[in-house]
Design a protein around this motif. Sequence first.
Motif, PDB file in Angstrom:
ATOM      1  N   ILE A   1       7.719  14.338  -9.093  1.00 48.06           N
ATOM      2  CA  ILE A   1       7.123  14.316  -7.763  1.00 48.06           C
ATOM      3  C   ILE A   1       7.628  15.517  -6.975  1.00 48.06           C
ATOM      4  CG2 ILE A   1       6.860  12.995  -5.638  1.00 48.06           C
ATOM      5  CD1 ILE A   1       5.519  11.785  -8.119  1.00 48.06           C
ATOM      6  N   PRO A   2       6.735  16.393  -6.527  1.00 54.03           N
ATOM      7  CA  PRO A   2       7.188  17.560  -5.770  1.00 54.03           C
ATOM      8  C   PRO A   2       7.783  17.148  -4.434  1.00 54.03           C
ATOM      9  CG  PRO A   2       4.800  17.361  -5.656  1.00 54.03           C
ATOM     10  CD  PRO A   2       5.271  16.321  -6.637  1.00 54.03           C
ATOM     11  N   TYR A   3       8.681  17.995  -3.928  1.00 57.27           N
ATOM     12  CA  TYR A   3       9.346  17.697  -2.677  1.00 57.27           C
ATOM     13  C   TYR A   3       8.527  18.154  -1.480  1.00 57.27           C
ATOM     14  CZ  TYR A   3      13.092  17.611   0.803  1.00 57.27           C
ATOM     15  OH  TYR A   3      13.847  17.373   1.918  1.00 57.27           O
ATOM     16  N   ALA A   4       7.328  18.602  -1.681  1.00 57.27           N
ATOM     17  CA  ALA A   4       6.462  19.007  -0.586  1.00 57.27           C
ATOM     18  C   ALA A   4       5.470  17.890  -0.287  1.00 57.27           C
ATOM     19  CB  ALA A   4       5.724  20.291  -0.955  1.00 57.27           C
ATOM     20  N   GLY A   5       4.832  17.970   0.880  1.00 58.63           N
ATOM     21  CA  GLY A   5       3.759  17.049   1.195  1.00 58.63           C
ATOM     22  C   GLY A   5       4.102  16.029   2.253  1.00 58.63           C
ATOM     23  N   ILE A   6       3.191  15.099   2.456  1.00 57.07           N
ATOM     24  CA  ILE A   6       3.261  14.131   3.542  1.00 57.07           C
ATOM     25  C   ILE A   6       3.785  12.801   3.020  1.00 57.07           C
ATOM     26  CG2 ILE A   6       1.948  12.978   5.358  1.00 57.07           C
ATOM     27  CD1 ILE A   6       2.170  16.105   5.481  1.00 57.07           C
ATOM     28  N   TRP A   7       4.772  12.274   3.740  1.00 58.08           N
ATOM     29  CA  TRP A   7       5.367  10.975   3.438  1.00 58.08           C
ATOM     30  C   TRP A   7       5.196  10.101   4.692  1.00 58.08           C
ATOM     31  CZ3 TRP A   7       8.366  10.321  -1.227  1.00 58.08           C
ATOM     32  CH2 TRP A   7       8.484  11.488  -1.993  1.00 58.08           C
ATOM     33  N   PRO A   8       4.138   9.313   4.802  1.00 59.95           N
ATOM     34  CA  PRO A   8       3.962   8.481   5.990  1.00 59.95           C
ATOM     35  C   PRO A   8       5.155   7.566   6.229  1.00 59.95           C
ATOM     36  CG  PRO A   8       1.952   8.515   4.698  1.00 59.95           C
ATOM     37  CD  PRO A   8       2.999   9.182   3.864  1.00 59.95           C
ATOM     38  N   ALA A   9       5.591   7.506   7.475  1.00 62.98           N
ATOM     39  CA  ALA A   9       6.638   6.567   7.886  1.00 62.98           C
ATOM     40  C   ALA A   9       5.964   5.203   8.032  1.00 62.98           C
ATOM     41  CB  ALA A   9       7.264   7.020   9.198  1.00 62.98           C
TER      42      ALA A   9
ATOM     43  N   HIS B   1      -1.336  -1.004   1.896  1.00 63.76           N
ATOM     44  CA  HIS B   1      -1.300   0.114   2.843  1.00 63.76           C
ATOM     45  C   HIS B   1      -0.694   1.348   2.186  1.00 63.76           C
ATOM     46  CE1 HIS B   1      -1.071   2.301   6.554  1.00 63.76           C
ATOM     47  NE2 HIS B   1       0.245   2.169   6.685  1.00 63.76           N
ATOM     48  N   ALA B   2       0.418   1.174   1.473  1.00 59.10           N
ATOM     49  CA  ALA B   2       1.062   2.299   0.809  1.00 59.10           C
ATOM     50  C   ALA B   2       0.144   2.920  -0.238  1.00 59.10           C
ATOM     51  CB  ALA B   2       2.373   1.847   0.164  1.00 59.10           C
ATOM     52  N   LEU B   3      -0.510   2.107  -1.046  1.00 61.75           N
ATOM     53  CA  LEU B   3      -1.385   2.621  -2.088  1.00 61.75           C
ATOM     54  C   LEU B   3      -2.583   3.363  -1.504  1.00 61.75           C
ATOM     55  CD1 LEU B   3      -1.244  -0.436  -4.504  1.00 61.75           C
ATOM     56  CD2 LEU B   3      -0.346   1.866  -4.980  1.00 61.75           C
ATOM     57  N   ARG B   4      -3.100   2.882  -0.403  1.00 57.32           N
ATOM     58  CA  ARG B   4      -4.228   3.566   0.244  1.00 57.32           C
ATOM     59  C   ARG B   4      -3.810   4.952   0.727  1.00 57.32           C
ATOM     60  NH1 ARG B   4      -7.071  -0.051   4.463  1.00 57.32           N
ATOM     61  NH2 ARG B   4      -5.018   0.082   5.435  1.00 57.32           N
ATOM     62  N   LEU B   5      -2.589   5.068   1.243  1.00 52.51           N
ATOM     63  CA  LEU B   5      -2.105   6.370   1.705  1.00 52.51           C
ATOM     64  C   LEU B   5      -1.876   7.322   0.539  1.00 52.51           C
ATOM     65  CD1 LEU B   5       0.279   5.072   4.491  1.00 52.51           C
ATOM     66  CD2 LEU B   5      -1.811   6.403   4.831  1.00 52.51           C
ATOM     67  N   LEU B   6      -1.368   6.812  -0.564  1.00 45.74           N
ATOM     68  CA  LEU B   6      -1.222   7.656  -1.750  1.00 45.74           C
ATOM     69  C   LEU B   6      -2.586   8.119  -2.246  1.00 45.74           C
ATOM     70  CD1 LEU B   6       1.579   5.744  -3.704  1.00 45.74           C
ATOM     71  CD2 LEU B   6       1.832   7.764  -2.251  1.00 45.74           C
ATOM     72  N   ASP B   7      -3.562   7.232  -2.210  1.00 40.65           N
ATOM     73  CA  ASP B   7      -4.918   7.598  -2.622  1.00 40.65           C
ATOM     74  C   ASP B   7      -5.522   8.656  -1.699  1.00 40.65           C
ATOM     75  OD1 ASP B   7      -4.852   5.865  -4.750  1.00 40.65           O
ATOM     76  OD2 ASP B   7      -5.972   4.266  -3.746  1.00 40.65           O
ATOM     77  N   ALA B   8      -5.048   8.695  -0.447  1.00 37.90           N
ATOM     78  CA  ALA B   8      -5.545   9.686   0.517  1.00 37.90           C
ATOM     79  C   ALA B   8      -4.869  11.042   0.353  1.00 37.90           C
ATOM     80  CB  ALA B   8      -5.339   9.170   1.943  1.00 37.90           C
ATOM     81  N   GLY B   9      -3.983  11.163  -0.630  1.00 43.28           N
ATOM     82  CA  GLY B   9      -3.382  12.453  -0.911  1.00 43.28           C
ATOM     83  C   GLY B   9      -1.953  12.622  -0.461  1.00 43.28           C
TER      84      GLY B   9
ATOM     85  N   THR C   1       2.001  12.570  -0.622  1.00 44.70           N
ATOM     86  CA  THR C   1       2.941  12.733  -1.731  1.00 44.70           C
ATOM     87  C   THR C   1       3.681  11.436  -2.011  1.00 44.70           C
ATOM     88  OG1 THR C   1       3.242  15.074  -1.279  1.00 44.70           O
ATOM     89  CG2 THR C   1       5.003  13.981  -2.492  1.00 44.70           C
ATOM     90  N   GLY C   2       4.102  10.768  -0.946  1.00 52.87           N
ATOM     91  CA  GLY C   2       4.851   9.525  -1.086  1.00 52.87           C
ATOM     92  C   GLY C   2       4.820   8.757   0.211  1.00 52.87           C
ATOM     93  N   VAL C   3       5.626   7.708   0.293  1.00 57.00           N
ATOM     94  CA  VAL C   3       5.684   6.864   1.484  1.00 57.00           C
ATOM     95  C   VAL C   3       7.144   6.590   1.832  1.00 57.00           C
ATOM     96  CG1 VAL C   3       3.421   5.780   1.161  1.00 57.00           C
ATOM     97  CG2 VAL C   3       5.440   4.778   0.062  1.00 57.00           C
TER      98      VAL C   3
ATOM     99  N   SER D   1       8.548  25.129   6.242  1.00 56.73           N
ATOM    100  CA  SER D   1       8.645  23.693   6.005  1.00 56.73           C
ATOM    101  C   SER D   1       7.393  23.218   5.276  1.00 56.73           C
ATOM    102  CB  SER D   1       8.799  22.950   7.332  1.00 56.73           C
ATOM    103  OG  SER D   1       8.877  21.557   7.123  1.00 56.73           O
ATOM    104  N   ALA D   2       7.578  22.480   4.201  1.00 61.29           N
ATOM    105  CA  ALA D   2       6.467  22.147   3.317  1.00 61.29           C
ATOM    106  C   ALA D   2       6.119  20.669   3.319  1.00 61.29           C
ATOM    107  CB  ALA D   2       6.783  22.593   1.895  1.00 61.29           C
ATOM    108  N   GLY D   3       6.586  19.923   4.317  1.00 65.42           N
ATOM    109  CA  GLY D   3       6.293  18.501   4.313  1.00 65.42           C
ATOM    110  C   GLY D   3       6.577  17.855   5.642  1.00 65.42           C
ATOM    111  N   ALA D   4       6.452  16.523   5.671  1.00 69.02           N
ATOM    112  CA  ALA D   4       6.715  15.767   6.890  1.00 69.02           C
ATOM    113  C   ALA D   4       6.825  14.291   6.565  1.00 69.02           C
ATOM    114  CB  ALA D   4       5.607  15.969   7.922  1.00 69.02           C
ATOM    115  N   VAL D   5       7.732  13.614   7.263  1.00 67.60           N
ATOM    116  CA  VAL D   5       7.723  12.152   7.341  1.00 67.60           C
ATOM    117  C   VAL D   5       7.119  11.835   8.698  1.00 67.60           C
ATOM    118  CG1 VAL D   5       9.109  10.053   7.403  1.00 67.60           C
ATOM    119  CG2 VAL D   5       9.729  11.906   5.849  1.00 67.60           C
ATOM    120  N   SER D   6       5.917  11.266   8.707  1.00 68.14           N
ATOM    121  CA  SER D   6       5.106  11.208   9.920  1.00 68.14           C
ATOM    122  C   SER D   6       4.594   9.814  10.197  1.00 68.14           C
ATOM    123  CB  SER D   6       3.914  12.170   9.766  1.00 68.14           C
ATOM    124  OG  SER D   6       2.902  11.915  10.704  1.00 68.14           O
TER     125      SER D   6
END
Length: 305
Positions: free
Chosen positions: A7-15, A34-42, A44-46, A212-217
Motif C-alpha cells: 500500500i503506497p504511503y500517498a493518497g487520501i485516508w478518510p478520518a 462505509h469504509a469499503l465504499r470509500l476505498l471503492d471511491a479511490g 488509499t485507506g481509512v 505532501s502526497a496525502g491527507a487524513v481528512s
Amino acid sequence: MNTASSIPYAGIWPALLTPLDAKLDIDIPRFASHALRLLDAGCTGVTPFGTTGEGPSFSVAERMDALTGLVARGVPAGRILASTSCAALPDALALTRHAAEQGAWGCLLLPPFFLKGVSDQGVIDAYRWIIDGVADARLRIVLYHIPQVSGVGLSHHVIGTLKTLYPDTIVGLKDSGCRREDSLAYAEAFMPPMQVWVGNEPDLQTLAARGSAGAVSGIANVMPRLVQHLVKGSGEPAADQQRVLALLQILGGYGLTAAFKGMMALLDDAPGWMRVRPPLVPLDAAEYERLAAQLRAFGIDRGRD
C-alpha cells in the motif's frame, strides 16, 4: 504488518465517522460498508477512531472489536491507519499492539492528552513507552498534532528526536493545528523523509505544492474525490478550493461531527447516521432540516464528489 508494503504511503485516508446503533454502540456492519465504499471511491485507506470518529469516546475493547470487525467484513488490514490515541499509556499501548497484530498499515497517535503543560521530554518518553512496548519492527506511526483539541502539542524537538530514535517507525505527521505557517514549517523541517499531512482541507493545495502526497481528512467521508483533487492538483484547482471553502462555511454553523453525520444521513437516506455518543449532541430536527436545505443548494453529489 505483513500486507502494508503493498500500500503506497500517498493518497487520501478518510478520518472515518463512526456509525452508532440505537443503543449508541458501534454499528460495525455500517462502519465496514462505509469504509469499503470509500476505498471503492479511490481512497488509499481509512482512519478509524480519530477526532472526527469520536475515538476517545469509545473504550479499548470497543475499538479493538470494531477494528477486528472491519477486517472480518472485508476491509483490508493493510489499508487501515488506526488511531490508537488514549489518555492512559497502557490503553494506547494495547490498541497500538492490537492494530499491529491485525496487520494494520500503521497507527495515528496523539501524545497522552489529559495532563497539560508537560515537557517535551515527557512527550518523548510517552511515545517511547508505547513504541518500545509494542517492540515490532513492522510498526509505523504517524504522529498527530491537534493542540486545540488535545491541549498537548508536538514541538520540532519532539518530532526530530523521535524520528532520530525510530527512523523506520516514525513515518509522518498529521498536522491538524490549522495554522498554515506551522504546517509549512513542519514540511520544511521534516519532509522528506517524513510526510506532513494537514487536517485543514483549505491548506491541502498549499502543502501538496510543497510535496505532501496525502491527507487524513474528515471531509473525505462525504467528498473523497474532491479531497483527492485538492491533494493531487487534478480537477479544477480554483473551483475545487472554493467548493471546499463553501462547504466548511456551511458546516461551521453546527458542531462539526454532528454536521458530518447529518450529511451522511442525507446522502444515505439513513437517519441512524445522526447518532453521536455523549458528550456530543446530535443535530435536532430543525438543525437537520436547515443543514439539508443548505446542502441541497450547495449540490452534494456522491458520484461526483
